[in-house]
Enzyme design. Structure first.
Site, PDB file in Angstrom:
ATOM      1  N   ASP A 216      79.552  11.969  43.592  1.00 15.00           N
ATOM      2  CA  ASP A 216      79.507  11.741  42.149  1.00 15.00           C
ATOM      3  C   ASP A 216      80.902  11.392  41.634  1.00 15.00           C
ATOM      4  O   ASP A 216      81.890  12.026  42.012  1.00 15.00           O
ATOM      5  CB  ASP A 216      78.989  13.001  41.449  1.00 15.00           C
ATOM      6  CG  ASP A 216      78.738  12.791  39.966  1.00 15.00           C
ATOM      7  OD1 ASP A 216      78.548  11.630  39.552  1.00 15.00           O
ATOM      8  OD2 ASP A 216      78.726  13.789  39.223  1.00 15.00           O
TER       9      ASP A 216
ATOM     10  N   HIS B  21      80.240  20.158  37.420  1.00 16.55           N
ATOM     11  CA  HIS B  21      78.881  20.471  37.853  1.00 16.55           C
ATOM     12  C   HIS B  21      78.626  21.961  37.667  1.00 16.55           C
ATOM     13  O   HIS B  21      79.182  22.790  38.392  1.00 16.55           O
ATOM     14  CB  HIS B  21      78.683  20.115  39.326  1.00 16.55           C
ATOM     15  CG  HIS B  21      78.745  18.652  39.614  1.00 16.55           C
ATOM     16  ND1 HIS B  21      78.834  18.145  40.893  1.00 16.55           N
ATOM     17  CD2 HIS B  21      78.717  17.576  38.785  1.00 16.55           C
ATOM     18  CE1 HIS B  21      78.870  16.826  40.846  1.00 16.55           C
ATOM     19  NE2 HIS B  21      78.804  16.457  39.567  1.00 16.55           N
TER      20      HIS B  21
ATOM     21  N   MET C 175      81.858  18.514  46.225  1.00 17.45           N
ATOM     22  CA  MET C 175      80.991  17.958  47.245  1.00 17.45           C
ATOM     23  C   MET C 175      80.315  16.697  46.729  1.00 17.45           C
ATOM     24  O   MET C 175      80.156  16.505  45.532  1.00 17.45           O
ATOM     25  CB  MET C 175      79.919  18.974  47.648  1.00 17.45           C
ATOM     26  CG  MET C 175      80.436  20.121  48.473  1.00 17.45           C
ATOM     27  SD  MET C 175      79.095  21.070  49.214  1.00 17.45           S
ATOM     28  CE  MET C 175      78.219  21.610  47.771  1.00 17.45           C
TER      29      MET C 175
END
Length: 397
Positions: free
Chosen positions: A337, A241, A334
């Site tokens: 996903d 990410h 976090m």
């Protein structure tokens, strides 16, 4: 409107025991004001100082007693990268989140900061006006402060670390990366009996998939440098990410610490053994089969789990293309996903390994996969590379 730093004299600022104490350090008054307001409005957070530069942060550290510091990269007098090691030297358990503009220079500095011990970063919108109207930026900021602050409260104080033990290859990334990782490593292998685990696939893997988020750049640096046996015989596809520009710099850094080049994936290029592909910021990386050849597909669709790139699209498409050949790793991060995509990997005959909680910066993504019952192992970061190598060499467990 601006938020002034608290008066230097007087008693330390008192907050409720469960509140996360937050310091904001940014030279732009409007940014300080905005971040401070968001923090003050968020349940469970307590703003203890809003300051203009690193010098003020160091002066106020003992008085304000923050647990989380949101630290701007570029400031007058003392900038973020110079302030960071001084903060961590005085408070080894301090969580520092770097606030960075979306430029190449700032991306370089931010990755150096992660190597030096920053817990995470948050990219600022392009303009202050964009920041003021960006709901996604506000959501991400508060989520990161809350998750990392809570994690800090749950962890014991890290012990001193021996600087001489730092891998020389990691120094090229900007400093003592092992400072961040070393105290989080479990003393012994995680007790696998505490999780509901699945058997590994009977087929040796031929493709390695990796998904990561918060803490991912640090974890990837350590992992990629130890995957020599895999990089010679299989393709590795990574989704971290991260926004555009940042992924470019990350690929360059991973290339320097590994044995094979890492490059941002290109739409339509074939997926080949011996290549390491990194999802470019702002695009989902998927794979598809065209004329019998597996190729990269870059998707400009909507964010998944508020992320773009996201891990689920990679895992799901890989499950469809390669089936039981896939081994998927879900590293620190976090959110959830990767859990859905991991289920598709398993349903297609592949296997999944999750990083354990003790060595994760945040045990969101790997924890979600473990809770979903799709993992065949839950391991400390230090043990993942060896396990992966054994599986690619034909070991069954």
């Amino acid at each position: 409107m601006s938020v002034m730093a608290p008066v230097l004299s007087g008693s330390p600022i008192v907050s409720a025991p469960d509140e996360i104490r937050v310091m904001v350090v940014d030279d732009a008054a409007i940014v300080r004001s905005l971040l401070s307001r968001w923090i003050e409005e968020a349940p469970g957070l307590k703003l203890v100082a809003a300051l203009r530069n690193g010098r003020e942060a160091l002066e106020r550290l003992d008085h304000a007693k923050p647990e989380v510091v949101v630290l701007d990269v570029e400031m007058p007098e003392l900038d973020g990268i110079s302030t960071l090691p001084r903060l961590l030297e005085r408070r080894r358990d301090l969580v520092v989140i770097m606030a960075s503009a979306l430029t190449r220079d700032h991306a370089e500095v931010t990755l150096r900061a992660l190597a030096l011990g920053a817990a995470d970063y948050i990219p600022k919108p392009v303009a202050e006006g964009g920041m003021m109207t960006s709901a996604s930026f506000q959501r991400e900021l508060i989520e990161k402060i809350s998750a990392l602050g809570l994690r800090r409260k749950q962890r014991p104080l890290p012990p001193p670390y021996p600087r001489a033990s730092v891998n020389p290859a990691l120094r090229r990334l900007g400093g003592s990366l092992q400072r961040t990782l070393k105290w989080r490593v479990a003393a012994s292998e995680t007790d696998q009996s505490t999780f509901q685990l699945r058997p590994f696939s009977v087929m040796p893997p031929r493709v390695l998939l990796i998904g990561s988020s918060t803490g991912g750049p640090q974890a990837l640096t350590k992992l990629v440098s130890r995957l020599d046996a895999v990089t010679e015989s299989a393709p590795i596809l990574i989704t971290q990410h991260m926004p555009a520009t940042f992924t470019t710099i990350l690929a360059e850094h991973l290339t320097r610490v590994g044995v094979k080049p890492v490059h941002e994936a290109i739409d339509g290029e074939p997926v080949l053994a011996g290549q390491i592909y990194l999802a470019p910021g702002g695009r989902h990386m998927k794979v598809a089969r065209r004329d019998g050849t597996a190729v990269i597909v870059l998707d400009d669709g909507e964010p998944v789990h508020f992320c773009k790139p996201a891990v689920d699209p990679l895992f799901a498409s890989a499950a469809e293309v390669w089936g039981s050949w896939n081994l998927a790793l879900i590293l620190t991060g976090m959110g959830t996903d990767g859990a859905s995509g991991a289920a598709e990997v398993v349903n297609a005959g592949g296997s999944v390994i999750a990083q354990d909680e003790a060595t994760s910066v945040v045990w969101g993504m790997p924890g979600a996969a473990v809770s979903a019952g799709v993992c065949s192992a839950v391991l400390p970061l230090e043990q993942i590379a060896a396990k992966v190598s054994r599986l690619f060499l034909g070991a069954r467990a």
